[in-house]
Design an enzyme around this catalytic site. Structure first.
Site, PDB file in Angstrom:
ATOM      1  N   ASP A  38      27.005   4.455  23.392  1.00  0.00           N
ATOM      2  CA  ASP A  38      26.317   5.765  24.385  1.00  0.00           C
ATOM      3  C   ASP A  38      25.694   5.199  25.375  1.00  0.00           C
ATOM      4  O   ASP A  38      25.763   6.112  26.404  1.00  0.00           O
ATOM      5  CB  ASP A  38      25.372   6.785  23.587  1.00  0.00           C
ATOM      6  CG  ASP A  38      26.125   7.584  22.556  1.00  0.00           C
ATOM      7  OD1 ASP A  38      26.725   7.259  21.601  1.00  0.00           O
ATOM      8  OD2 ASP A  38      26.518   8.902  22.906  1.00  0.00           O
TER       9      ASP A  38
ATOM     10  N   ARG B  71      20.765  16.169  26.495  1.00  0.00           N
ATOM     11  CA  ARG B  71      20.936  14.905  25.492  1.00  0.00           C
ATOM     12  C   ARG B  71      20.336  14.059  26.422  1.00  0.00           C
ATOM     13  O   ARG B  71      20.829  13.647  27.583  1.00  0.00           O
ATOM     14  CB  ARG B  71      22.253  14.910  24.950  1.00  0.00           C
ATOM     15  CG  ARG B  71      22.551  16.004  24.141  1.00  0.00           C
ATOM     16  CD  ARG B  71      24.007  15.753  23.344  1.00  0.00           C
ATOM     17  NE  ARG B  71      23.458  14.984  22.237  1.00  0.00           N
ATOM     18  CZ  ARG B  71      24.405  14.675  21.531  1.00  0.00           C
ATOM     19  NH1 ARG B  71      25.797  14.512  21.827  1.00  0.00           N
ATOM     20  NH2 ARG B  71      24.216  13.779  20.425  1.00  0.00           N
TER      21      ARG B  71
HETATM   22  O1  MRU Z   1      26.214  12.649  18.722  1.00  0.00           O
HETATM   23  P1  MRU Z   1      27.777  12.446  19.355  1.00  0.00           P
HETATM   24  O2  MRU Z   1      28.903  12.910  18.322  1.00  0.00           O
HETATM   25  O3  MRU Z   1      27.839  12.872  20.819  1.00  0.00           O
HETATM   26  O4  MRU Z   1      27.560  10.809  19.019  1.00  0.00           O
HETATM   27  C1  MRU Z   1      28.635  10.223  19.529  1.00  0.00           C
HETATM   28  C2  MRU Z   1      28.900   8.728  19.392  1.00  0.00           C
HETATM   29  O5  MRU Z   1      27.969   8.206  18.857  1.00  0.00           O
HETATM   30  C3  MRU Z   1      29.965   8.001  19.910  1.00  0.00           C
HETATM   31  O6  MRU Z   1      30.283   6.976  19.211  1.00  0.00           O
HETATM   32  C4  MRU Z   1      29.822   7.512  21.378  1.00  0.00           C
HETATM   33  O7  MRU Z   1      29.392   8.501  22.030  1.00  0.00           O
HETATM   34  C5  MRU Z   1      30.981   6.816  21.631  1.00  0.00           C
HETATM   35  S1  MRU Z   1      32.363   7.967  22.127  1.00  0.00           S
HETATM   36  C6  MRU Z   1      33.696   7.210  23.255  1.00  0.00           C
END
Ligand code: MRU
Length: 360
Positions: free
Chosen positions: A247, A96
């Protein structure tokens, strides 16, 4: 559904495997996925069995400990173990692109091996033990950082407050405590009366499936919203603060988070409601000057076209599925970190994070 110990055991090392809560099955089933090799761990990350920036970082750290362990047991030379380790590191890095915590963890454990070898350590068992101990540290530090940022963030909330959040930035997205929801949990621990509106978060419903589940599990009042209803509750004056995770936070404070976060920040600005990002050190990326440099993951259009496995659009229709968006720093009231609360202008204020913003 069985309740979980808190902080949640999101990622664990058990019987020489990386064991994950399988978040694709929640809230219907609480099951653990046992990853005994790197391809299965990579699949778990891509499929979002483990997801959320800090949790991906923790899983990758244990992944490198697993890689070393598996290759050492084949009886290969140190050089060959190291070569295979680098191949596995690249495979994990390719899962990712957006959450910087993944690359931060891979670099941290990669550098550990480099340093041990450079210092003359040729003992593969010893290096493996050091990698596992480092992965344990990544996990323990994440929980500690989330507790610290939760404490800093809860001070921004009054004794009775209603928070709007997006996606899942809770225990399930981290080592077990949470960032945006860490603030909520810390406020509750401080005796405050906090209610949460949770966006369902299309297309994969992390808000509905995960945030609503874990808040209810922790006895916090939660109300689910269609993403498109956020404007209405803000306009109705029901929200005291919007808090989300991130992220990746660029050096100027621009912050990538789940698709739909940016419109929430615009709405919060329109309605005079503070918009906060909550994130630990591992989410800051000093090498990316601003949000334009953040690579946004694009996922399979099928995730948009289908809903709960059922076709929800005409067969063959095109769909665009960016998984994240970038909220410009100017719309962020403050960034809540384990080192305190930072306010604009972030280009200068974030520098005070010091080691956290050193090259990773
Ligand atoms: O695609 P995901 O479910 O991994 O996306 C997660 C998010 O966008 C969260 O808000 C982010 O990783 C912050 S987690 C503390």
């Amino acid at each position: 559904m069985q309740s979980l110990p808190f902080p949640f055991p999101v990622v664990q090392w058990q019987d020489d495997r990386v064991v994950l809560i399988d978040q694709t099955l929640l809230p219907g089933k609480l099951e653990f996925r046992r990853c005994g090799d790197i391809p299965s761990l990579c699949r778990a990350i891509v499929e979002l069995a483990v997801r959320g920036a800090p949790a991906i970082g923790v899983a990758a750290a244990y992944g490198l400990a697993l890689s070393w362990d598996l290759n050492r047991k084949t009886g290969r030379s140190l050089g060959r173990i190291y070569e295979a380790f680098e191949v596995d590191r690249a495979a994990l890095a390719a899962t990712r692109p957006t959450a910087v915590n993944l690359f931060w963890a891979l670099d941290r454990l990669g550098k550990l091996v480099e340093n041990l070898v450079a210092a003359g350590d040729r003992d593969a068992v010893e290096i493996g033990a050091a990698l596992l101990a480092e992965a344990d540290c990544v996990l323990a530090e994440d929980i500690a950082m989330c507790r610290a940022l939760g404490q800093a963030g809860q001070e921004l909330l009054s004794d009775t407050a209603t928070v709007l959040t997006h996606c899942n930035a809770g225990g399930l997205a981290t080592g077990g405590y949470g960032t945006a929801l860490g603030v909520v949990f810390a406020a509750k621990e401080a005796g405050k009366n906090i209610s949460v509106y949770a966006d369902e978060t299309r297309p994969l419903l992390q808000g509905a499936r995960l945030t609503a589940w874990e808040l209810a599990d922790q006895g916090i009042d939660v109300t689910l919203l269609c993403d498109s209803a956020a404007a209405t509750v803000l306009r109705q004056g029901k929200i005291d603060a919007v808090i989300t995770g991130a992220d990746r936070i660029a050096a100027n404070g621009d912050s990538a988070n789940k698709i739909g976060t940016y419109p929430l920040a615009v709405l919060a600005h329109r309605h005079g409601v503070p918009f906060y990002i909550a994130a630990p050190d591992s989410t800051f990326d000093p090498h990316t000057p601003d949000g334009d440099g953040i690579r946004i993951e694009e996922r399979d259009p099928e995730e948009v076209v289908q809903f709960h496995g059922q076709l929800a659009a005409p067969p063959g229709v095109a769909a665009y599925n960016p998984a994240f968006d970038v909220t410009p720093a100017e719309l962020i009231t403050a960034i809540i970190t384990d080192k305190g609360v930072f306010r604009p202008p972030y280009v200068s204020s974030l520098r005070a994070l010091g080691p956290g913003l050193e090259p990773k």
